[in-house]
Write a protein that holds these residues in place. Structure first.
Motif, PDB file in Angstrom:
ATOM      1  N   THR A 141       0.864  -1.178   0.000  1.00 33.54           N
ATOM      2  CA  THR A 141       0.000   0.000   0.000  1.00 33.54           C
ATOM      3  C   THR A 141       0.908   1.239   0.000  1.00 33.54           C
ATOM      4  O   THR A 141       2.136   1.118   0.151  1.00 33.54           O
ATOM      5  N   VAL A 142       0.312   2.403  -0.124  1.00 32.55           N
ATOM      6  CA  VAL A 142       1.081   3.647  -0.064  1.00 32.55           C
ATOM      7  C   VAL A 142       1.807   3.740   1.276  1.00 32.55           C
ATOM      8  O   VAL A 142       3.002   4.057   1.328  1.00 32.55           O
ATOM      9  N   LYS A 143       1.110   3.440   2.349  1.00 34.55           N
ATOM     10  CA  LYS A 143       1.710   3.519   3.687  1.00 34.55           C
ATOM     11  C   LYS A 143       2.882   2.552   3.828  1.00 34.55           C
ATOM     12  O   LYS A 143       3.950   2.922   4.326  1.00 34.55           O
ATOM     13  N   GLU A 144       2.692   1.315   3.386  1.00 36.53           N
ATOM     14  CA  GLU A 144       3.753   0.313   3.504  1.00 36.53           C
ATOM     15  C   GLU A 144       4.971   0.704   2.670  1.00 36.53           C
ATOM     16  O   GLU A 144       6.113   0.568   3.122  1.00 36.53           O
ATOM     17  N   LEU A 145       4.726   1.192   1.459  1.00 41.57           N
ATOM     18  CA  LEU A 145       5.847   1.564   0.595  1.00 41.57           C
ATOM     19  C   LEU A 145       6.579   2.776   1.147  1.00 41.57           C
ATOM     20  O   LEU A 145       7.813   2.839   1.086  1.00 41.57           O
ATOM     21  N   SER A 146       5.854   3.732   1.708  1.00 43.79           N
ATOM     22  CA  SER A 146       6.519   4.907   2.282  1.00 43.79           C
ATOM     23  C   SER A 146       7.413   4.494   3.451  1.00 43.79           C
ATOM     24  O   SER A 146       8.522   5.012   3.603  1.00 43.79           O
ATOM     25  N   GLN A 147       6.961   3.548   4.258  1.00 53.00           N
ATOM     26  CA  GLN A 147       7.777   3.047   5.366  1.00 53.00           C
ATOM     27  C   GLN A 147       8.983   2.276   4.849  1.00 53.00           C
ATOM     28  O   GLN A 147      10.094   2.424   5.368  1.00 53.00           O
ATOM     29  N   LEU A 148       8.773   1.472   3.825  1.00 54.06           N
ATOM     30  CA  LEU A 148       9.854   0.677   3.253  1.00 54.06           C
ATOM     31  C   LEU A 148      10.951   1.567   2.664  1.00 54.06           C
ATOM     32  O   LEU A 148      12.140   1.328   2.869  1.00 54.06           O
ATOM     33  N   LEU A 149      10.542   2.625   1.956  1.00 52.15           N
ATOM     34  CA  LEU A 149      11.504   3.508   1.296  1.00 52.15           C
ATOM     35  C   LEU A 149      11.994   4.640   2.193  1.00 52.15           C
ATOM     36  O   LEU A 149      12.957   5.327   1.857  1.00 52.15           O
ATOM     37  N   GLY A 150      11.296   4.855   3.305  1.00 49.61           N
ATOM     38  CA  GLY A 150      11.691   5.916   4.224  1.00 49.61           C
ATOM     39  C   GLY A 150      11.372   7.308   3.715  1.00 49.61           C
ATOM     40  O   GLY A 150      12.113   8.256   3.979  1.00 49.61           O
ATOM     41  N   ILE A 151      10.279   7.423   2.968  1.00 56.06           N
ATOM     42  CA  ILE A 151       9.825   8.723   2.479  1.00 56.06           C
ATOM     43  C   ILE A 151       8.362   8.911   2.866  1.00 56.06           C
ATOM     44  O   ILE A 151       7.675   7.946   3.214  1.00 56.06           O
ATOM     45  N   SER A 152       7.880  10.133   2.785  1.00 56.56           N
ATOM     46  CA  SER A 152       6.508  10.420   3.233  1.00 56.56           C
ATOM     47  C   SER A 152       5.466   9.863   2.259  1.00 56.56           C
ATOM     48  O   SER A 152       5.754   9.645   1.072  1.00 56.56           O
ATOM     49  N   LYS A 153       4.267   9.670   2.780  1.00 55.77           N
ATOM     50  CA  LYS A 153       3.155   9.249   1.930  1.00 55.77           C
ATOM     51  C   LYS A 153       2.868  10.314   0.881  1.00 55.77           C
ATOM     52  O   LYS A 153       2.538   9.983  -0.258  1.00 55.77           O
ATOM     53  N   ASP A 154       3.005  11.588   1.249  1.00 55.24           N
ATOM     54  CA  ASP A 154       2.802  12.673   0.284  1.00 55.24           C
ATOM     55  C   ASP A 154       3.766  12.558  -0.894  1.00 55.24           C
ATOM     56  O   ASP A 154       3.394  12.821  -2.041  1.00 55.24           O
ATOM     57  N   SER A 155       5.008  12.166  -0.608  1.00 55.54           N
ATOM     58  CA  SER A 155       5.987  11.979  -1.688  1.00 55.54           C
ATOM     59  C   SER A 155       5.572  10.833  -2.612  1.00 55.54           C
ATOM     60  O   SER A 155       5.706  10.936  -3.827  1.00 55.54           O
ATOM     61  N   ILE A 156       5.062   9.760  -2.023  1.00 54.70           N
ATOM     62  CA  ILE A 156       4.592   8.622  -2.829  1.00 54.70           C
ATOM     63  C   ILE A 156       3.434   9.072  -3.719  1.00 54.70           C
ATOM     64  O   ILE A 156       3.426   8.791  -4.923  1.00 54.70           O
ATOM     65  N   TYR A 157       2.463   9.789  -3.152  1.00 57.22           N
ATOM     66  CA  TYR A 157       1.329  10.270  -3.939  1.00 57.22           C
ATOM     67  C   TYR A 157       1.796  11.196  -5.069  1.00 57.22           C
ATOM     68  O   TYR A 157       1.274  11.123  -6.186  1.00 57.22           O
ATOM     69  N   ALA A 158       2.772  12.043  -4.800  1.00 54.28           N
ATOM     70  CA  ALA A 158       3.298  12.940  -5.835  1.00 54.28           C
ATOM     71  C   ALA A 158       3.967  12.143  -6.951  1.00 54.28           C
ATOM     72  O   ALA A 158       3.785  12.440  -8.139  1.00 54.28           O
ATOM     73  N   MET A 159       4.713  11.108  -6.591  1.00 54.71           N
ATOM     74  CA  MET A 159       5.371  10.260  -7.597  1.00 54.71           C
ATOM     75  C   MET A 159       4.339   9.528  -8.445  1.00 54.71           C
ATOM     76  O   MET A 159       4.529   9.353  -9.652  1.00 54.71           O
ATOM     77  N   VAL A 160       3.241   9.106  -7.833  1.00 56.51           N
ATOM     78  CA  VAL A 160       2.160   8.450  -8.577  1.00 56.51           C
ATOM     79  C   VAL A 160       1.531   9.437  -9.548  1.00 56.51           C
ATOM     80  O   VAL A 160       1.347   9.125 -10.732  1.00 56.51           O
ATOM     81  N   ARG A 161       1.216  10.646  -9.063  1.00 58.75           N
ATOM     82  CA  ARG A 161       0.598  11.676  -9.923  1.00 58.75           C
ATOM     83  C   ARG A 161       1.472  12.007 -11.127  1.00 58.75           C
ATOM     84  O   ARG A 161       0.980  12.230 -12.225  1.00 58.75           O
ATOM     85  N   GLU A 162       2.786  12.031 -10.896  1.00 64.65           N
ATOM     86  CA  GLU A 162       3.732  12.401 -11.947  1.00 64.65           C
ATOM     87  C   GLU A 162       4.232  11.190 -12.734  1.00 64.65           C
ATOM     88  O   GLU A 162       5.152  11.306 -13.535  1.00 64.65           O
ATOM     89  N   HIS A 163       3.641  10.034 -12.481  1.00 64.50           N
ATOM     90  CA  HIS A 163       3.999   8.778 -13.174  1.00 64.50           C
ATOM     91  C   HIS A 163       5.483   8.463 -13.048  1.00 64.50           C
ATOM     92  O   HIS A 163       6.114   7.994 -13.995  1.00 64.50           O
ATOM     93  N   GLN A 164       6.048   8.685 -11.867  1.00 60.18           N
ATOM     94  CA  GLN A 164       7.460   8.424 -11.618  1.00 60.18           C
ATOM     95  C   GLN A 164       7.709   7.065 -10.980  1.00 60.18           C
ATOM     96  O   GLN A 164       8.853   6.645 -10.872  1.00 60.18           O
TER      97      GLN A 164
END
Length: 61
Positions: A6-29
């Motif tokens: 999930t977004v939460k699990e991936l943010s914890q795994l990568l050590g970045i915020s959920k907001d950063s994950i959502y931004a990467m999804v929006r920007e197709h990164q």
């Protein structure tokens, strides 16, 4: 090992915020799957994406 994150699990795994994950999804990164209103990340795809990303920028790691 999990098949999908999930977004939460991936943010914890990568050590970045959920907001950063959502931004990467929006920007197709980052590779992701949208299932209704949920955003999921296939673990094997994320592993491959991380390996390829670190190969592009080897001097940063």
């Amino acid at each position: 090992m999990r098949v999908v994150y999930t977004v939460k699990e991936l943010s914890q795994l990568l050590g970045i915020s959920k907001d950063s994950i959502y931004a990467m999804v929006r920007e197709h990164q980052i590779p992701h799957i949208k299932l209704r209103k949920r955003i999921l990340f296939h673990s094997e795809t994320i592993d491959k994406w991380l390996r390829e990303s670190s190969a592009v920028f080897p001097d940063k790691y």
